[in-house]
Design an enzyme around this catalytic site. Structure first.
Site, PDB file in Angstrom:
ATOM      1  N   ARG A 179       0.813  -1.227   0.000  1.00 30.08           N
ATOM      2  CA  ARG A 179       0.000   0.000   0.000  1.00 30.08           C
ATOM      3  C   ARG A 179       0.849   1.280   0.000  1.00 30.08           C
ATOM      4  O   ARG A 179       0.481   2.277   0.608  1.00 30.08           O
ATOM      5  CB  ARG A 179      -0.972  -0.008   1.182  1.00 30.08           C
ATOM      6  CG  ARG A 179      -1.972  -1.145   1.142  1.00 30.08           C
ATOM      7  CD  ARG A 179      -2.861  -1.100  -0.085  1.00 30.08           C
ATOM      8  NE  ARG A 179      -3.731  -2.272  -0.159  1.00 30.08           N
ATOM      9  CZ  ARG A 179      -3.464  -3.386  -0.826  1.00 30.08           C
ATOM     10  NH1 ARG A 179      -2.326  -3.479  -1.506  1.00 30.08           N
ATOM     11  NH2 ARG A 179      -4.285  -4.406  -0.836  1.00 30.08           N
ATOM     12  N   SER A 229     -11.142  -0.119   2.665  1.00 29.63           N
ATOM     13  CA  SER A 229     -10.547  -0.650   3.901  1.00 29.63           C
ATOM     14  C   SER A 229      -9.932   0.496   4.693  1.00 29.63           C
ATOM     15  O   SER A 229      -9.093   1.231   4.177  1.00 29.63           O
ATOM     16  CB  SER A 229      -9.472  -1.689   3.576  1.00 29.63           C
ATOM     17  OG  SER A 229     -10.033  -2.793   2.909  1.00 29.63           O
ATOM     18  N   GLU A 299      -5.246   2.975   6.518  1.00 27.16           N
ATOM     19  CA  GLU A 299      -4.979   2.908   5.081  1.00 27.16           C
ATOM     20  C   GLU A 299      -5.556   4.133   4.394  1.00 27.16           C
ATOM     21  O   GLU A 299      -5.012   4.633   3.409  1.00 27.16           O
ATOM     22  CB  GLU A 299      -5.581   1.643   4.476  1.00 27.16           C
ATOM     23  CG  GLU A 299      -5.257   1.450   3.013  1.00 27.16           C
ATOM     24  CD  GLU A 299      -5.644   0.077   2.499  1.00 27.16           C
ATOM     25  OE1 GLU A 299      -6.279   0.016   1.434  1.00 27.16           O
ATOM     26  OE2 GLU A 299      -5.327  -0.925   3.156  1.00 27.16           O
TER      27      GLU A 299
END
Length: 303
Positions: A179, A229, A299
């Site tokens: 990520r 998320s 995130e």
């Protein structure tokens, strides 16, 4: 103190064809549907306009904020005294370069890009079909789902530096990790990327894409605004499972709620504010750490 009205006038004069909005609500441009007004909000039509905007900003000692589809951003309730440059529906273009390589501009959606690849009989982007963001955002954060990620397919990315100069970043220099990517630490804006894919059967690719879409619909709270998320996956565990085990499913702060469908998502159920979301994130982090010892990292990008 910046006079944003005067700056808007100068920007329109410098880039006459540019679409410029003053005091544009960021809630209109984020999937959370949260965020106050940006002082200036622009959508460059192409790479040349983007370069002109960046050179203008640099000449006025302004660092612009970049926004794609806003699917991973929590914008502040008070808005931003900033120049926000949005590439979604602006920097567009998809090309077949041959030998399994396609080129996608930053403003294209990942879903549309995956369909483009499928129609060419190219496999490798099926995972991206249900991700709601843009190609630029996907490269920036190495977006992924169901075992796939942009790291696996991106071979070369073109950026513009903050003074409008073009630069190409290839292979491992893109710095992809979980990520994240090297682009997060660059003073540069993603313009386009080249994706190396493999030949495949269109019917099989379509079936895989449909399978992943159905999984997403069955497991994720797509009926509510969210930023996907909320937390990164901690090493050795899953954020959603840790949150559920901590008894936090359905927990609310104002209009923000830990989804009752998937604990890994914080959703906007009823006019949630950014403050509601941030307080709920902090509550989840505290409770999960107390219960399991895991520290959850967001995130979602909190502006």
């Amino acid at each position: 103190m910046i006079d944003w009205k005067e700056l808007s006038k100068k920007l329109r004069q410098a880039v006459p064809a540019l679409t410029v909005f003053e005091e544009e609500p960021l809630s209109r441009h984020t999937s959370f549907r949260i965020g106050g007004p940006a002082a200036l909000f622009v959508k460059p039509a192409d790479e040349d306009q983007l370069a002109q905007v960046l050179r203008f900003a640099a000449s006025h000692d302004i660092t612009p904020r970049m926004l794609g589809a806003g699917t991973n951003v929590l914008a502040p309730d008070e808005g931003l005294r900033a120049l926000v440059v949005c590439t979604k529906d602006a920097l567009l273009g998809l090309s077949d370069l041959g030998d399994g390589v396609i080129e996608a501009y930053a403003g294209e959606t990942l879903s549309k890009t995956a369909v483009f690849a499928k129609n060419l009989g190219l496999m490798g982007l099926e995972f991206a079909h249900g991700i709601p963001g843009t190609v630029g955002g996907g490269i920036y954060m190495n977006a992924g789902a169901y075992g796939g990620e942009m790291k696996q397919v991106s071979v070369q990315t073109t950026v513009l530096t903050m003074d409008g100069e073009e630069k190409t970043v290839s292979g491992e220099a893109q710095g992809f990790a979980y990520r994240t990517s090297a682009f997060e630490k660059m003073d540069a804006i993603i313009v386009k990327t080249r994706l190396q894919l493999a030949p495949g059967d269109k019917t099989e690719i379509s079936a895989k894409m449909q399978e992943l879409i159905e999984k997403r619909r069955a497991s994720q709270p797509l009926e509510f605004p969210s930023a996907g998320s909320t937390f990164k996956r901690p090493e050795g565990a899953f954020a959603g499972a840790l949150i559920q085990e901590a008894g936090l499913k359905g927990t609310r702060v104002g209009g923000a709620q830990v989804s009752e469908k998937h604990a890994g998502f914080v959703v906007n159920t009823a006019d949630a504010t950014a403050d509601d979301v941030k307080k709920l994130i902090a509550l989840v982090q505290k409770r999960v750490f107390e219960m399991s010892g895991f520290t959850l990292q967001p995130e979602v990008r909190i502006w």
